[in-house]
Design an enzyme around this catalytic site. Sequence first.
Site, PDB file in Angstrom:
ATOM      1  N   HIS A 168       0.702  -1.178  -0.374  1.00  8.10           N
ATOM      2  CA  HIS A 168      -0.079  -0.053  -0.023  1.00  8.10           C
ATOM      3  C   HIS A 168       1.021   1.466   0.023  1.00  8.10           C
ATOM      4  O   HIS A 168       1.746   1.307   0.703  1.00  8.10           O
ATOM      5  CB  HIS A 168      -0.623  -0.163   1.536  1.00  8.10           C
ATOM      6  CG  HIS A 168      -1.671  -1.376   1.661  1.00  8.10           C
ATOM      7  ND1 HIS A 168      -3.077  -1.173   1.068  1.00  8.10           N
ATOM      8  CD2 HIS A 168      -2.455  -2.333   1.957  1.00  8.10           C
ATOM      9  CE1 HIS A 168      -3.945  -2.238   0.955  1.00  8.10           C
ATOM     10  NE2 HIS A 168      -3.091  -3.452   1.712  1.00  8.10           N
ATOM     11  N   CYS A 226     -11.025  -0.841   1.173  1.00  7.10           N
ATOM     12  CA  CYS A 226     -10.629  -1.784   0.935  1.00  7.10           C
ATOM     13  C   CYS A 226      -9.632  -1.842   2.402  1.00  7.10           C
ATOM     14  O   CYS A 226      -9.263  -0.895   2.296  1.00  7.10           O
ATOM     15  CB  CYS A 226      -9.288  -1.001   0.405  1.00  7.10           C
ATOM     16  SG  CYS A 226      -7.545  -1.897  -0.042  1.00  7.10           S
TER      17      CYS A 226
HETATM   18  N1  LIG Z   1      -9.900  -5.374  -1.208  1.00  5.21           N
HETATM   19  C1  LIG Z   1      -8.989  -5.947  -0.379  1.00  5.21           C
HETATM   20  C2  LIG Z   1      -8.123  -5.745  -0.455  1.00  5.21           C
HETATM   21  C3  LIG Z   1      -7.361  -6.673  -2.617  1.00  5.21           C
HETATM   22  C4  LIG Z   1      -6.087  -6.297  -2.531  1.00  5.21           C
HETATM   23  C5  LIG Z   1      -5.780  -6.200  -3.574  1.00  5.21           C
HETATM   24  N2  LIG Z   1      -5.803  -5.484  -4.534  1.00  5.21           N
HETATM   25  C6  LIG Z   1      -4.444  -6.823  -3.837  1.00  5.21           C
HETATM   26  O1  LIG Z   1      -3.332  -6.651  -2.647  1.00  5.21           O
HETATM   27  O2  LIG Z   1      -3.477  -6.848  -4.856  1.00  5.21           O
HETATM   28  C7  LIG Z   1      -9.411  -5.243   0.796  1.00  5.21           C
HETATM   29  O3  LIG Z   1     -10.272  -5.126   1.540  1.00  5.21           O
HETATM   30  O4  LIG Z   1      -8.528  -5.540   2.026  1.00  5.21           O
END
Ligand SMILES: N[C@H](CCC[C@H](N)C(=O)O)C(=O)O
Length: 284
Positions: A168, A226
Amino acid sequence: MRSFSFTKMHGLGNSYIYVNMFKERLAEEELSYIAKRVANVHTGIGSDGLILICPSDVAPVKMRIFNSDGSEGKNCGNGLRCVAKYVYEHGIVQEKQFMIETLSGLVQARVFVEDRKVNSVEINMGKPRLSRGEIPMVGKENDVVINERMDFAGHTYYMTGVSMGNPHAVFYVDRIEEAPVTTLGPIVEKDERFPEGINVEFVEVVNERELHFRVWERGSGVTEACGTGACAAVVASVLNGKTKRNEETVVHLAGGDLYITWKENGDVLMRGAAETICTGVYYY
Ligand SMILES: N[C@H](CCC[C@H](N)C(=O)O)C(=O)O
């Protein structure tokens, strides 16, 4: 024509198509293709991706997540809450507290039940990983990335990097409604300094216990919420002196609120809703 049963669930509007792999059989080499197909709102079911609820050798259940572009993620906070709800309500587990295996390790789930329905779930997401080597991003592998000046597309931004098992990049904005989610998000997601790509979060600090939040997800683009990203935002906010360690922070995502605490022992607790939308049979 082949088919499988599915359940569509969401955590604050971050929806996935869930497949119970204790009952269904999907070919490993087709999972990426199936994720892309079911996610398509026009020719499929419509979701941010696919989540498999699998048997595990080390826990009662294992979660695998695939983004809408077919790539496999390593963790999913909203997905974990929905998996916890599903396995409790379907009798795969009987206790209200249990472990879930993910590609980035084991997490602990705790379900809150009313009339035998799970309406809220708390996940202990474990400890954030903060070094460049763990995010991962280029540079000295033991260095951390806190409010680091970085240029993207000729403009200067200040980024804090946090992994919750998935990567992130957190940026602070004065007004969340002006966050460059769809302009800066895709540029950062694919920047070569992130060898595995990265999820991109924008945060407006309301006060030391409240954040506004928007996200551009690796492999899915803009989503309503997320969970791992919200955890990363709280960790980044403590690291930047904007919120307090060991105190619950409410994160206002587009799809609703998550309650997150980065505890003194290092663990990140995330609590929020998980809802079932529908069940059905998918033909492919
Ligand atoms: N929506 C998800 C994260 C997905 C992560 C994905 N996009 C990746 O790391 O490739 C959540 O609630 O944490």
